[in-house]
Design a protein around this motif. Structure first.
Motif, PDB file in Angstrom:
ATOM      1  N   VAL A  58       0.842  -1.201   0.000  1.00 40.27           N
ATOM      2  CA  VAL A  58       0.000   0.000   0.000  1.00 40.27           C
ATOM      3  C   VAL A  58       0.873   1.246   0.000  1.00 40.27           C
ATOM      4  O   VAL A  58       0.647   2.184  -0.780  1.00 40.27           O
ATOM      5  CB  VAL A  58      -0.957   0.000   1.216  1.00 40.27           C
ATOM      6  N   TYR A  59       1.888   1.275   0.864  1.00 39.06           N
ATOM      7  CA  TYR A  59       2.784   2.429   0.911  1.00 39.06           C
ATOM      8  C   TYR A  59       3.531   2.606  -0.406  1.00 39.06           C
ATOM      9  O   TYR A  59       3.692   3.714  -0.911  1.00 39.06           O
ATOM     10  CB  TYR A  59       3.786   2.276   2.065  1.00 39.06           C
ATOM     11  N   GLU A  60       3.974   1.501  -0.981  1.00 41.90           N
ATOM     12  CA  GLU A  60       4.696   1.572  -2.256  1.00 41.90           C
ATOM     13  C   GLU A  60       3.803   2.125  -3.353  1.00 41.90           C
ATOM     14  O   GLU A  60       4.239   2.914  -4.200  1.00 41.90           O
ATOM     15  CB  GLU A  60       5.224   0.190  -2.637  1.00 41.90           C
ATOM     16  N   LYS A  61       2.540   1.704  -3.349  1.00 42.27           N
ATOM     17  CA  LYS A  61       1.581   2.185  -4.344  1.00 42.27           C
ATOM     18  C   LYS A  61       1.363   3.687  -4.209  1.00 42.27           C
ATOM     19  O   LYS A  61       1.349   4.432  -5.206  1.00 42.27           O
ATOM     20  CB  LYS A  61       0.255   1.438  -4.174  1.00 42.27           C
ATOM     21  N   VAL A  62       1.213   4.151  -2.978  1.00 37.27           N
ATOM     22  CA  VAL A  62       0.991   5.577  -2.730  1.00 37.27           C
ATOM     23  C   VAL A  62       2.215   6.389  -3.156  1.00 37.27           C
ATOM     24  O   VAL A  62       2.100   7.422  -3.826  1.00 37.27           O
ATOM     25  CB  VAL A  62       0.661   5.825  -1.239  1.00 37.27           C
ATOM     26  N   LEU A  63       3.391   5.905  -2.765  1.00 30.56           N
ATOM     27  CA  LEU A  63       4.625   6.627  -3.107  1.00 30.56           C
ATOM     28  C   LEU A  63       4.852   6.672  -4.617  1.00 30.56           C
ATOM     29  O   LEU A  63       5.309   7.676  -5.167  1.00 30.56           O
ATOM     30  CB  LEU A  63       5.823   5.960  -2.414  1.00 30.56           C
ATOM     31  N   LYS A  64       4.508   5.583  -5.279  1.00 29.57           N
ATOM     32  CA  LYS A  64       4.649   5.518  -6.740  1.00 29.57           C
ATOM     33  C   LYS A  64       3.733   6.546  -7.407  1.00 29.57           C
ATOM     34  O   LYS A  64       4.124   7.229  -8.369  1.00 29.57           O
ATOM     35  CB  LYS A  64       4.311   4.117  -7.239  1.00 29.57           C
ATOM     36  N   ASN A  65       2.512   6.677  -6.928  1.00 26.32           N
ATOM     37  CA  ASN A  65       1.575   7.630  -7.479  1.00 26.32           C
ATOM     38  C   ASN A  65       2.022   9.079  -7.211  1.00 26.32           C
ATOM     39  O   ASN A  65       1.789   9.974  -8.016  1.00 26.32           O
ATOM     40  CB  ASN A  65       0.182   7.422  -6.888  1.00 26.32           C
TER      41      ASN A  65
END
Length: 214
Positions: free
Chosen positions: A204-211
Protein backbone atom coordinates in the motif's frame (compact mmCIF):
# COMPACT_ATOMS: atom_id res chain seq x y z
CA UNK A 1 -13.20 4.48 -6.07
CA UNK A 2 -12.69 0.68 -5.90
CA UNK A 3 -9.13 0.93 -7.23
CA UNK A 4 -8.24 3.10 -4.22
CA UNK A 5 -9.45 0.54 -1.67
CA UNK A 6 -7.10 -2.04 -0.20
CA UNK A 7 -8.35 -4.73 2.18
CA UNK A 8 -5.95 -6.08 4.81
CA UNK A 9 -7.52 -8.67 7.08
CA UNK A 10 -6.98 -8.86 10.82
CA UNK A 11 -4.24 -11.44 11.51
CA UNK A 12 -4.58 -14.40 13.82
CA UNK A 13 -3.70 -13.84 17.48
CA UNK A 14 -0.83 -16.20 18.22
CA UNK A 15 0.86 -14.45 21.15
CA UNK A 16 -1.65 -15.33 23.88
CA UNK A 17 -0.81 -18.24 26.18
CA UNK A 18 -2.64 -21.41 25.15
CA UNK A 19 -1.51 -24.09 27.53
CA UNK A 20 -4.50 -25.40 29.48
CA UNK A 21 -7.11 -27.99 28.55
CA UNK A 22 -10.86 -27.52 28.33
CA UNK A 23 -11.27 -29.41 31.61
CA UNK A 24 -8.71 -27.23 33.41
CA UNK A 25 -10.24 -24.04 32.04
CA UNK A 26 -13.75 -25.03 33.12
CA UNK A 27 -12.48 -25.96 36.56
CA UNK A 28 -10.91 -22.50 36.93
CA UNK A 29 -14.24 -20.90 36.00
CA UNK A 30 -16.22 -23.25 38.23
CA UNK A 31 -18.44 -24.57 35.44
CA UNK A 32 -19.39 -28.19 34.64
CA UNK A 33 -17.28 -30.18 32.21
CA UNK A 34 -20.31 -31.84 30.58
CA UNK A 35 -22.25 -28.70 29.55
CA UNK A 36 -22.35 -26.99 26.14
CA UNK A 37 -20.41 -23.78 26.73
CA UNK A 38 -20.88 -20.62 24.66
CA UNK A 39 -18.63 -17.57 24.93
CA UNK A 40 -19.49 -13.98 24.04
CA UNK A 41 -16.21 -12.10 24.47
CA UNK A 42 -15.21 -8.45 24.23
CA UNK A 43 -15.98 -5.04 25.66
CA UNK A 44 -19.62 -4.64 26.66
CA UNK A 45 -20.92 -2.16 24.09
CA UNK A 46 -24.34 -1.54 22.56
CA UNK A 47 -23.52 -2.76 19.02
CA UNK A 48 -22.19 -6.11 20.29
CA UNK A 49 -25.71 -7.56 20.63
CA UNK A 50 -24.91 -9.10 24.00
CA UNK A 51 -28.50 -8.59 25.12
CA UNK A 52 -29.53 -10.94 22.29
CA UNK A 53 -27.03 -13.49 23.56
CA UNK A 54 -28.57 -13.29 27.04
CA UNK A 55 -32.07 -13.66 25.57
CA UNK A 56 -30.89 -16.68 23.56
CA UNK A 57 -29.57 -18.33 26.71
CA UNK A 58 -33.01 -18.01 28.28
CA UNK A 59 -34.52 -19.92 25.34
CA UNK A 60 -31.78 -22.57 25.22
CA UNK A 61 -32.16 -23.91 28.73
CA UNK A 62 -29.73 -25.40 31.20
CA UNK A 63 -27.98 -27.87 28.89
CA UNK A 64 -26.11 -24.77 27.74
CA UNK A 65 -24.06 -22.25 29.69
CA UNK A 66 -23.37 -18.81 28.24
CA UNK A 67 -20.43 -16.69 29.38
CA UNK A 68 -20.17 -12.98 28.64
CA UNK A 69 -16.69 -11.67 29.44
CA UNK A 70 -15.37 -8.18 28.86
CA UNK A 71 -14.91 -4.70 30.24
CA UNK A 72 -18.06 -2.67 30.81
CA UNK A 73 -18.32 0.21 28.33
CA UNK A 74 -22.10 0.61 28.21
CA UNK A 75 -23.78 0.95 31.61
CA UNK A 76 -27.18 0.33 30.01
CA UNK A 77 -26.14 -2.98 28.43
CA UNK A 78 -24.19 -4.12 31.50
CA UNK A 79 -27.20 -3.42 33.75
CA UNK A 80 -29.43 -5.51 31.49
CA UNK A 81 -26.93 -8.37 31.42
CA UNK A 82 -26.49 -8.43 35.20
CA UNK A 83 -30.27 -8.47 35.61
CA UNK A 84 -30.53 -11.46 33.24
CA UNK A 85 -27.70 -13.18 35.09
CA UNK A 86 -29.73 -13.04 38.30
CA UNK A 87 -32.77 -14.48 36.53
CA UNK A 88 -31.02 -17.32 34.67
CA UNK A 89 -29.07 -20.30 35.95
CA UNK A 90 -27.16 -20.70 32.68
CA UNK A 91 -25.72 -17.19 32.20
CA UNK A 92 -22.43 -15.91 33.64
CA UNK A 93 -21.47 -12.25 33.22
CA UNK A 94 -17.87 -11.19 33.93
CA UNK A 95 -18.02 -7.44 33.34
CA UNK A 96 -14.36 -6.55 33.80
CA UNK A 97 -11.18 -6.38 31.76
CA UNK A 98 -9.75 -9.85 31.08
CA UNK A 99 -5.92 -9.81 31.42
CA UNK A 100 -3.94 -11.38 28.58
CA UNK A 101 -2.86 -14.32 30.71
CA UNK A 102 -6.50 -15.18 31.47
CA UNK A 103 -7.85 -15.00 27.91
CA UNK A 104 -6.97 -18.66 27.35
CA UNK A 105 -9.18 -19.68 30.29
CA UNK A 106 -12.32 -18.35 28.61
CA UNK A 107 -11.55 -19.54 25.10
CA UNK A 108 -10.36 -23.00 26.13
CA UNK A 109 -13.39 -23.41 28.39
CA UNK A 110 -15.90 -22.80 25.61
CA UNK A 111 -17.07 -24.95 22.72
CA UNK A 112 -18.31 -22.16 20.45
CA UNK A 113 -17.84 -18.39 20.33
CA UNK A 114 -21.03 -16.37 19.73
CA UNK A 115 -20.82 -12.76 18.52
CA UNK A 116 -24.31 -11.43 17.71
CA UNK A 117 -23.22 -7.97 16.52
CA UNK A 118 -26.01 -5.63 15.43
CA UNK A 119 -23.53 -3.61 13.34
CA UNK A 120 -19.77 -3.74 12.78
CA UNK A 121 -17.12 -3.54 10.08
CA UNK A 122 -14.95 -6.42 11.25
CA UNK A 123 -14.04 -8.19 14.48
CA UNK A 124 -10.75 -8.95 16.17
CA UNK A 125 -12.61 -11.38 18.43
CA UNK A 126 -13.26 -13.65 15.43
CA UNK A 127 -9.49 -13.83 14.85
CA UNK A 128 -9.00 -14.51 18.53
CA UNK A 129 -11.55 -17.34 18.45
CA UNK A 130 -9.85 -18.85 15.40
CA UNK A 131 -6.48 -18.75 17.18
CA UNK A 132 -7.98 -21.05 19.82
CA UNK A 133 -9.57 -23.26 17.13
CA UNK A 134 -13.11 -22.28 18.05
CA UNK A 135 -15.94 -21.94 15.51
CA UNK A 136 -17.85 -18.67 15.49
CA UNK A 137 -21.56 -17.94 15.25
CA UNK A 138 -21.99 -14.31 14.26
CA UNK A 139 -24.21 -12.02 12.23
CA UNK A 140 -24.31 -11.28 8.54
CA UNK A 141 -23.10 -7.67 8.88
CA UNK A 142 -20.10 -5.68 7.71
CA UNK A 143 -17.15 -7.75 6.58
CA UNK A 144 -17.96 -10.74 8.80
CA UNK A 145 -19.22 -12.93 5.89
CA UNK A 146 -15.72 -12.60 4.42
CA UNK A 147 -14.02 -14.20 7.43
CA UNK A 148 -16.69 -16.55 8.82
CA UNK A 149 -17.39 -19.22 6.22
CA UNK A 150 -20.97 -20.31 6.79
CA UNK A 151 -21.15 -24.03 7.60
CA UNK A 152 -17.36 -24.42 7.55
CA UNK A 153 -15.81 -22.19 10.22
CA UNK A 154 -19.07 -21.27 11.91
CA UNK A 155 -22.51 -19.88 11.12
CA UNK A 156 -23.88 -16.54 9.96
CA UNK A 157 -27.32 -15.38 11.11
CA UNK A 158 -29.38 -12.26 10.55
CA UNK A 159 -28.79 -9.53 13.17
CA UNK A 160 -31.34 -8.72 15.87
CA UNK A 161 -32.93 -12.15 15.56
CA UNK A 162 -32.83 -14.17 18.77
CA UNK A 163 -34.68 -17.14 17.27
CA UNK A 164 -32.17 -17.39 14.40
CA UNK A 165 -29.34 -17.26 16.94
CA UNK A 166 -30.89 -20.04 19.03
CA UNK A 167 -31.43 -22.17 15.91
CA UNK A 168 -27.79 -21.75 14.82
CA UNK A 169 -26.51 -22.64 18.30
CA UNK A 170 -28.59 -25.83 18.39
CA UNK A 171 -27.53 -26.71 14.85
CA UNK A 172 -23.80 -26.32 15.45
CA UNK A 173 -23.94 -28.78 18.35
CA UNK A 174 -25.52 -31.32 16.02
CA UNK A 175 -22.47 -31.01 13.79
CA UNK A 176 -18.77 -31.67 14.31
CA UNK A 177 -18.11 -28.24 15.80
CA UNK A 178 -14.60 -29.22 16.88
CA UNK A 179 -13.75 -29.97 13.24
CA UNK A 180 -15.16 -26.56 12.31
CA UNK A 181 -12.87 -24.98 14.88
CA UNK A 182 -9.87 -26.77 13.40
CA UNK A 183 -10.88 -25.56 9.93
CA UNK A 184 -11.08 -22.02 11.29
CA UNK A 185 -7.61 -22.29 12.80
CA UNK A 186 -6.15 -23.75 9.62
CA UNK A 187 -7.70 -21.03 7.45
CA UNK A 188 -6.50 -18.27 9.75
CA UNK A 189 -2.95 -19.65 9.89
CA UNK A 190 -2.83 -19.77 6.08
CA UNK A 191 -4.63 -16.54 5.17
CA UNK A 192 -4.34 -14.18 8.10
CA UNK A 193 -0.70 -14.11 9.13
CA UNK A 194 1.27 -11.17 10.48
CA UNK A 195 3.79 -11.66 7.66
CA UNK A 196 1.04 -11.27 5.09
CA UNK A 197 -0.26 -8.16 6.87
CA UNK A 198 3.23 -6.65 6.74
CA UNK A 199 3.66 -7.46 3.06
CA UNK A 200 0.25 -6.02 2.16
CA UNK A 201 0.90 -2.88 4.20
CA UNK A 202 4.23 -2.32 2.46
CA UNK A 203 2.53 -2.69 -0.93
CA UNK A 204 0.00 0.00 0.00
CA UNK A 205 2.78 2.43 0.91
CA UNK A 206 4.70 1.57 -2.26
CA UNK A 207 1.58 2.19 -4.34
CA UNK A 208 0.99 5.58 -2.73
CA UNK A 209 4.63 6.63 -3.11
CA UNK A 210 4.65 5.52 -6.74
CA UNK A 211 1.57 7.63 -7.48
CA UNK A 212 3.13 10.64 -5.74
CA UNK A 213 6.20 10.37 -7.97
CA UNK A 214 4.06 10.73 -11.11
Amino acid sequence: EPENIEVIYHPIFDAYPNEISKEEARKKLGIPVNKKILLCFGMIRKYKGMELFADAMEKLGNDYIGIIAGKRKSKEVATYLKKKEKELENLIVVDKFIPDENVQIYFNACDVVVLPYTSITTSGVVSLAYSFAKPVITTNVGGLPEIVINGKTGFLVEPNNTDALVKAIKEIFNMDYEKMGKEAYKMAKERYTWKRLAEQTIKVYEKVLKNEDK
